[in-house]
Design an enzyme around this catalytic site. Structure first.
Site, short mmCIF file in Angstrom:
data_model
loop_
_atom_site.label_atom_id
_atom_site.label_comp_id
_atom_site.label_asym_id
_atom_site.label_seq_id
_atom_site.Cartn_x
_atom_site.Cartn_y
_atom_site.Cartn_z
N ASP A 264 -16.97 -19.44 -1.07
CA ASP A 264 -16.76 -18.47 -2.14
C ASP A 264 -18.16 -18.25 -2.72
O ASP A 264 -18.92 -19.23 -2.91
CB ASP A 264 -15.86 -19.04 -3.24
CG ASP A 264 -14.36 -18.94 -2.91
OD1 ASP A 264 -14.04 -18.61 -1.75
OD2 ASP A 264 -13.55 -19.20 -3.81
N ASP B 113 -16.36 -14.52 -7.26
CA ASP B 113 -15.92 -15.41 -6.18
C ASP B 113 -16.12 -14.79 -4.81
O ASP B 113 -16.27 -15.49 -3.82
CB ASP B 113 -14.42 -15.74 -6.32
CG ASP B 113 -14.08 -16.40 -7.64
OD1 ASP B 113 -15.01 -16.63 -8.43
OD2 ASP B 113 -12.90 -16.67 -7.87
N CYS C 121 -17.47 -15.62 -13.98
CA CYS C 121 -16.48 -15.37 -12.91
C CYS C 121 -15.95 -13.95 -12.94
O CYS C 121 -15.71 -13.35 -11.90
CB CYS C 121 -15.26 -16.27 -13.07
SG CYS C 121 -15.60 -17.98 -13.27
N ASP D 113 -20.48 -22.39 -11.27
CA ASP D 113 -20.99 -21.78 -12.50
C ASP D 113 -20.47 -22.30 -13.83
O ASP D 113 -20.79 -21.73 -14.88
CB ASP D 113 -20.87 -20.24 -12.42
CG ASP D 113 -19.50 -19.77 -11.93
OD1 ASP D 113 -18.68 -20.63 -11.56
OD2 ASP D 113 -19.26 -18.56 -11.91
N HIS E 189 -16.57 -23.70 -7.43
CA HIS E 189 -17.41 -22.73 -8.14
C HIS E 189 -18.39 -23.45 -9.05
O HIS E 189 -18.00 -24.18 -9.96
CB HIS E 189 -16.57 -21.70 -8.89
CG HIS E 189 -15.65 -20.97 -7.96
ND1 HIS E 189 -14.58 -20.24 -8.38
CD2 HIS E 189 -15.65 -20.88 -6.58
CE1 HIS E 189 -13.96 -19.72 -7.31
NE2 HIS E 189 -14.59 -20.11 -6.21
N1 NVA Z 1 -13.81 -25.14 -11.22
C1 NVA Z 1 -14.48 -24.95 -12.46
C2 NVA Z 1 -14.40 -23.53 -12.94
C3 NVA Z 1 -15.35 -22.65 -12.30
C4 NVA Z 1 -15.34 -21.27 -12.87
C5 NVA Z 1 -13.85 -25.75 -13.54
O1 NVA Z 1 -12.62 -25.89 -13.52
O2 NVA Z 1 -14.53 -26.24 -14.43
#
Ligand code: NVA
Length: 429
Positions: free
Chosen positions: A260, A176, A414, A312, A310
Site C-alpha cells: 500500500d 493507500d 490518509c 504515517d 501504513h
Molecule cells: N495503522 C495505523 C493507522 C495508519 C493510518 C494505526 O492504527 O495507528
C-alpha cells in the site's frame, strides 16, 4: 436611451468587468502544458521556516525525461500544496471478515467487524464523515488548493476472480493506493481482496492526468490467492505478534509483490518504507527497482508494531529533515536518522475518547497530519495537545474536525494524496 456621460462611464466599467472576468477565467483554466514552470526547479525557501533546518538540503538534478509540465508534481509531503485528491466516504461498505481484516481489527472492533461483514457501514457515521470531508475540501479550496475527488462507486457489488470472491470497501483513503514521485503517479497493488478494484474510482482522474503529461504507473496486479496470506499467523496472540513483528514477519507472505503506498513516506531523493501487514519485502523491492533509475533511494525502516499497517501515524515526515515519531512504536533505525541531523518530534498521547469508534485504526490518527506548506499543518480539532506541540515548534496548526471520517480508518494524511506541490527534488539525507 441613457445620457451619454452615464453610458460612457457604464461602458468603461463594463470593459473593466470584462477584463476581470477574462483574467479570472484564464487563471481558473490555467493550462499547465504551456506555463513556464520555474518553481519546478526552485527549492522552497528554508530561511523563512519557523525552525532551524539541521539536515542537509541539497538541490539535485531532475531525473532524465522528467516532464516539467506534468500536472502531477510532488517530491515530498510539505512543499506548498497546489492540488490534492481527497477521498470519499460515500458508499463505504464493510468487507467480508477475511484474515487481512481480522488482523487489523483492534480490540472491541473485532466483534463489530465480524457482525458488520458484507453490510454497509452504519449510515449515521458515514453521513457525518461525508459532511466533515465536504468541509475539509471547502477549507482547502479556500486556501486556493485545487481539490479533486474519486467517483462515487457502489462498493457492495460482489466480484469473483479465479482466486477469490469479495465485495468492495471504499475510496476514502487515496494515500493507500496512490503515491506521487515527481511527475509520476504510482498505483499500489494493495493486498486486501476488498480493495482489488478500488482503482476504478480514480480512473477518470488518472486518465486526465496522463493526457495532460503525467507518467502513470500501475504496479503488477496481485493474484491475492491463499498463498499470499500466512494461514498460521497468530491473529489473537499479541505477544507472538510482537515477536514476529520484531523479526519482520506479518500476515502477508512473500508469494508476490504487494504494497500500500501509505507504507511509504517521501523526502526528495529518499523514500522510507515499513514492512507491514499489507506491504511485503517483495513489494518494497518492486518500488526500489522501479525508482532506482531516477536516483531515488528506498530505505526500509523497522518498528516494534504488531499492527503495522501504513507508516504515517508511526513516522510522518513534516518538513526538510523534520519527522514526527510515535512514542510507543520505536524505530530501530532512529540513530541513523538523528546522525543525519534530522529533528525528531514525538507525538503527544491522543485525546480521542476510548469509546469513539475507530473501525480500522488505533487512536494515534492524531499524528496522521498533512502539511499545506512547510509552515501549516492540518490537525484534528479536538487533538489540542498535538496542535499545541506543533505551535510550540513554530508551526501553524489548522484545526479541522474529521472525527467521524477518522472512524473509517484514516486521518488527514490518509484522506489525501498530494498531486502537485511547488518545489523541486532535493536530498535531505
Ligand atoms: N495503522 C495505523 C493507522 C495508519 C493510518 C494505526 O492504527 O495507528
Amino acid at each position: 436611451m441613457l445620457p451619454s456621460k452615464l453610458s460612457s462611464s457604464l461602458l468603461c466599467q463594463c470593459k473593466d468587468l470584462k477584463k476581470l472576468v477574462q483574467t479570472v477565467s484564464s487563471v481558473l483554466s490555467r493550462d499547465l502544458s504551456t506555463e513556464t514552470e520555474s518553481w519546478r526547479t526552485t527549492p522552497t525557501d528554508k530561511s523563512k521556516l519557523p525552525y532551524a533546518v539541521n539536515s542537509k538540503c541539497e538541490k539535485v538534478e531532475l531525473p532524465t525525461g522528467t516532464n516539467l509540465k506534468s500536472p502531477v508534481w510532488s517530491w515530498n509531503g510539505w512543499d506548498p500544496l497546489e492540488e490534492v485528491i481527497v477521498g470519499r466516504a460515500e458508499g463505504a461498505f464493510c468487507p467480508p471478515f477475511e484474515k487481512e481484516i481480522q488482523v487489523n481489527s483492534y480490540g472491541d472492533n473485532f466483534e463489530f467487524m465480524k457482525k458488520q461483514a458484507s453490510k454497509p457501514f452504519p449510515k449515521e457515521i458515514v453521513n457525518k464523515a461525508i459532511t466533515e470531508i465536504a468541509e475539509f475540501c471547502r477549507i482547502l479550496e479556500a486556501e486556493g488548493i485545487t481539490v479533486k475527488q474519486p467517483d462515487i462507486i457502489d462498493w457492495s457489488v460482489p466480484y469473483k476472480t479465479p482466486d477469490f470472491a469479495s465485495t468492495g470497501l471504499y475510496a476514502a483513503m487515496p494515500r493507500d493506493i496512490w503515491m506521487v514521485v515527481g511527475d509520476e503517479i504510482i498505483e499500489a497493488p494493495m493486498c486486501w481482496r476488498s480493495r482489488f478494484f478500488e482503482y476504478r474510482a480514480y480512473r477518470a482522474l488518472m486518465k486526465d492526468y496522463f493526457k495532460r503529461g503525467a507518467k502513470w504507473t500501475s504496479a503488477p496486479r496481485p493474484q491475492m490467492s491463499q498463498e499470499l496470506y500466512d494461514n498460521d499467523y497468530p491473529i489473537g496472540d499479541l505477544d507472538k505478534r510482537y515477536e514476529m513483528a520484531n523479526n519482520g514477519k506479518f500476515l502477508t507472505t512473500e508469494f508476490e509483490p504487494v504494497f500500500d503506498t501509505a507504507d511509504f513516506i517521501r523526502a526528495g531523493t529518499d523514500i522510507f518504507v515499513q514492512r507491514s501487514q499489507v506491504t511485503n519485502d517483495f513489494g518494497i523491492e518492486w518500488v526500489r527497482s522501479h525508482l532506482a533509475p531516477k536516483g531515488i533511494k528506498v530505505h526500509k525502516l523497522n518498528f516494534t508494531d504488531p499492527h503495522a499497517m501504513h507508516i504515517d501515524t508511526t513516522f510522518n515526515i513534516l518538513g526538510p529533515g523534520l519527522v514526527l515519531t510515535h512514542p510507543e512504536r520505536p524505530c530501530h533505525e532512529l540513530d541513523m536518522i538523528k546522525k543525519a541531523g534530522w529533528t525528531i518530534l514525538t507525538a503527544p498521547k491522543p485525546l480521542c475518547p476510548p469509546d469513539h469508534p475507530l473501525w480500522f485504526s488505533s487512536r494515534w490518527l492524531s499524528a496522521n497530519v498533512v502539511m499545506l506548506d512547510p509552515h501549516r499543518v492540518c490537525v484534528q480539532k479536538t487533538e489540542t495537545t498535538t496542535a499545541a506541540m506543533f505551535e510550540s515548534f513554530g508551526l501553524k496548526a489548522i484545526p479541522i474536525d474529521i472525527r467521524h471520517a477518522n472512524t473509517l480508518g484514516g486521518g488527514f494524511h490518509c484522506w489525501t494524496c498530494d498531486i502537485r506541490r511547488r518545489g523541486t527534488l532535493e536530498s535531505y539525507f
